[in-house]
Design an enzyme around this catalytic site. Structure first.
Site, PDB file in Angstrom:
ATOM      1  N   HIS A 113      -0.207  38.005 -82.667  1.00  0.00           N
ATOM      2  CA  HIS A 113      -0.888  37.739 -81.202  1.00  0.00           C
ATOM      3  C   HIS A 113      -1.536  39.147 -81.347  1.00  0.00           C
ATOM      4  O   HIS A 113      -2.552  39.919 -79.884  1.00  0.00           O
ATOM      5  CB  HIS A 113      -0.543  37.441 -79.681  1.00  0.00           C
ATOM      6  CG  HIS A 113      -0.468  35.576 -80.345  1.00  0.00           C
ATOM      7  ND1 HIS A 113      -0.875  34.885 -80.950  1.00  0.00           N
ATOM      8  CD2 HIS A 113       0.299  34.425 -80.023  1.00  0.00           C
ATOM      9  CE1 HIS A 113      -0.972  33.755 -81.366  1.00  0.00           C
ATOM     10  NE2 HIS A 113       0.291  33.800 -80.625  1.00  0.00           N
ATOM     11  N   ASP A 166       1.686  29.805 -87.899  1.00  0.00           N
ATOM     12  CA  ASP A 166       2.426  29.253 -86.462  1.00  0.00           C
ATOM     13  C   ASP A 166       0.896  28.737 -86.534  1.00  0.00           C
ATOM     14  O   ASP A 166      -0.020  28.675 -86.918  1.00  0.00           O
ATOM     15  CB  ASP A 166       2.080  30.682 -85.468  1.00  0.00           C
ATOM     16  CG  ASP A 166       2.747  31.141 -84.999  1.00  0.00           C
ATOM     17  OD1 ASP A 166       4.204  31.330 -84.615  1.00  0.00           O
ATOM     18  OD2 ASP A 166       1.571  30.660 -83.711  1.00  0.00           O
ATOM     19  N   HIS A 206       0.246  28.617 -83.604  1.00  0.00           N
ATOM     20  CA  HIS A 206      -1.090  28.844 -82.782  1.00  0.00           C
ATOM     21  C   HIS A 206      -1.639  30.250 -83.460  1.00  0.00           C
ATOM     22  O   HIS A 206      -1.522  30.352 -84.756  1.00  0.00           O
ATOM     23  CB  HIS A 206      -0.344  30.278 -81.494  1.00  0.00           C
ATOM     24  CG  HIS A 206       0.277  28.900 -80.664  1.00  0.00           C
ATOM     25  ND1 HIS A 206       1.624  28.784 -80.567  1.00  0.00           N
ATOM     26  CD2 HIS A 206      -0.084  28.192 -79.468  1.00  0.00           C
ATOM     27  CE1 HIS A 206       2.326  27.939 -79.768  1.00  0.00           C
ATOM     28  NE2 HIS A 206       0.912  27.640 -78.864  1.00  0.00           N
ATOM     29  N   ASP A 256       6.652  26.898 -84.655  1.00  0.00           N
ATOM     30  CA  ASP A 256       6.279  26.246 -83.666  1.00  0.00           C
ATOM     31  C   ASP A 256       5.169  24.376 -83.886  1.00  0.00           C
ATOM     32  O   ASP A 256       4.322  24.293 -82.918  1.00  0.00           O
ATOM     33  CB  ASP A 256       5.637  26.595 -82.521  1.00  0.00           C
ATOM     34  CG  ASP A 256       4.729  28.330 -82.611  1.00  0.00           C
ATOM     35  OD1 ASP A 256       4.538  28.203 -83.821  1.00  0.00           O
ATOM     36  OD2 ASP A 256       4.444  28.573 -82.556  1.00  0.00           O
TER      37      ASP A 256
END
Length: 308
Positions: free
Chosen positions: A122, A159, A161, A243
């Site tokens: 990120h 991931d 996200h 996740d």
């Protein structure tokens, strides 16, 4: 050849406030789960400043150093914190990615997994966010391209996200193919299919909340794997976030532990066909401790079994 596990105790000294999901226990659970496996255990070096400057401007690094607290926490954005040990941990995490590339491309190991924190995907060019300080996967890609002289590398990010930081850092890089699957809608809100990069080398594959194995396999078999074959990378980098697991508290995809084994095995087969089996994987998210440990172990077990 074998699989390298690259980590450092400094990554346990990145302390977040009580209740924060990106906690020390994440790495402790992973290392415990991987302890019985036969791996080449490697101490992560500190990334050199020049490594960081491949992807982040000097002003950003200077701002992080100024923000690093002598005690307690510094809040960098809404959910990203630094403790006194965080910057060293981030340099170790970046250094682990670089060391993994050096080892794999140097023929020391078949593949490598960097068990590190803070995560990286990120972190944008000049912005720390989403628990991330340095863009570890993007840095590994640029190191392979600029230092080792590769012509094409691929980053695969599963991931839950979207890896907005990796996308931002490699947006203008025609030598890097970036493939990401992510739940949508979900924070950070990026990752639409029309976000395809300055050179058409970014493939975003949004997955609807509640989707599981069938939808994931359809996306990878229908889109990701054909793009990888067409691009012919000389190295595959994995942003390994766990996740998307059905037990994770921060999202709502329904992947099982076996699904992380499947996607890893398929990427290993592709790497065997395309780039002599060369893979470097680095830890991203995953916030249910037991699911994280089980899925990470399944991922690393497939790396160990991977064909050359």
């Amino acid at each position: 050849m074998t699989t390298a596990l690259i980590t450092h105790a400094d990554c346990l000294n990145h302390i977040t406030p009580d209740g924060h999901p990106e906690q020390v226990a994440r790495l402790e659970h992973i290392l415990h789960a991987l302890d019985p496996l036969e791996l080449k255990r490697v101490t992560a070096p500190m990334a050199a400043e020049d490594d960081i400057l491949r992807i982040h401007p000097a002003s950003y690094l200077s701002d992080l150093r100024k923000a690093s607290p002598a005690e307690g926490w510094a809040q960098i954005d809404g959910d990203t914190f630094m403790s006194p040990g965080s910057l060293d941990a981030a340099f170790r995490a970046a250094g682990a990615a670089v060391r993994g590339v050096d080892m794999v491309l140097g023929g020391e190991v078949q593949n490598a997994f960097a068990a590190v924190r803070p995560p990286g995907h990120h972190a944008e060019t000049g912005t720390a966010m989403g628990f991330c300080l340095f863009g570890n996967a993007a840095l590994a890609a640029k190191h392979a391209l600029d230092h080792h002289g590769l012509s094409r590398v691929a980053v695969v990010d599963f991931d839950v996200h979207h890896g907005n930081g990796t996308q931002d850092l490699l947006w203008d890089e025609p030598r890097a193919l970036v493939i990401t699957s992510q739940q949508m809608p979900l924070w950070p809100g990026s990752g639409r299919p029309d976000e395809d990069g300055a050179h058409g080398t970014i493939l975003n594959m949004p997955l609807a909340p509640g989707s599981g194995r069938a939808e994931m396999q359809a996306a990878y078999e229908g889109q990701a794997f054909p793009r990888l074959r067409a691009f012919k990378p000389e190295l595959i980098l994995i942003s390994a976030g766990f996740d998307a697991h059905q037990d994770d508290p921060l999202a709502s995809l329904n992947w099982a532990t076996a699904d992380f084994a499947w996607i890893t095995a398929e990427l290993c087969k592709l790497a065997s066909d395309l780039c002599q089996g060369r893979i470097v994987s680095t830890l991203e998210g995953g916030y249910d401790l037991n699911a994280l440990a089980a899925a990470t172990r399944a991922h690393v077990e497939e790396l160990i079994k991977a064909p050359a």
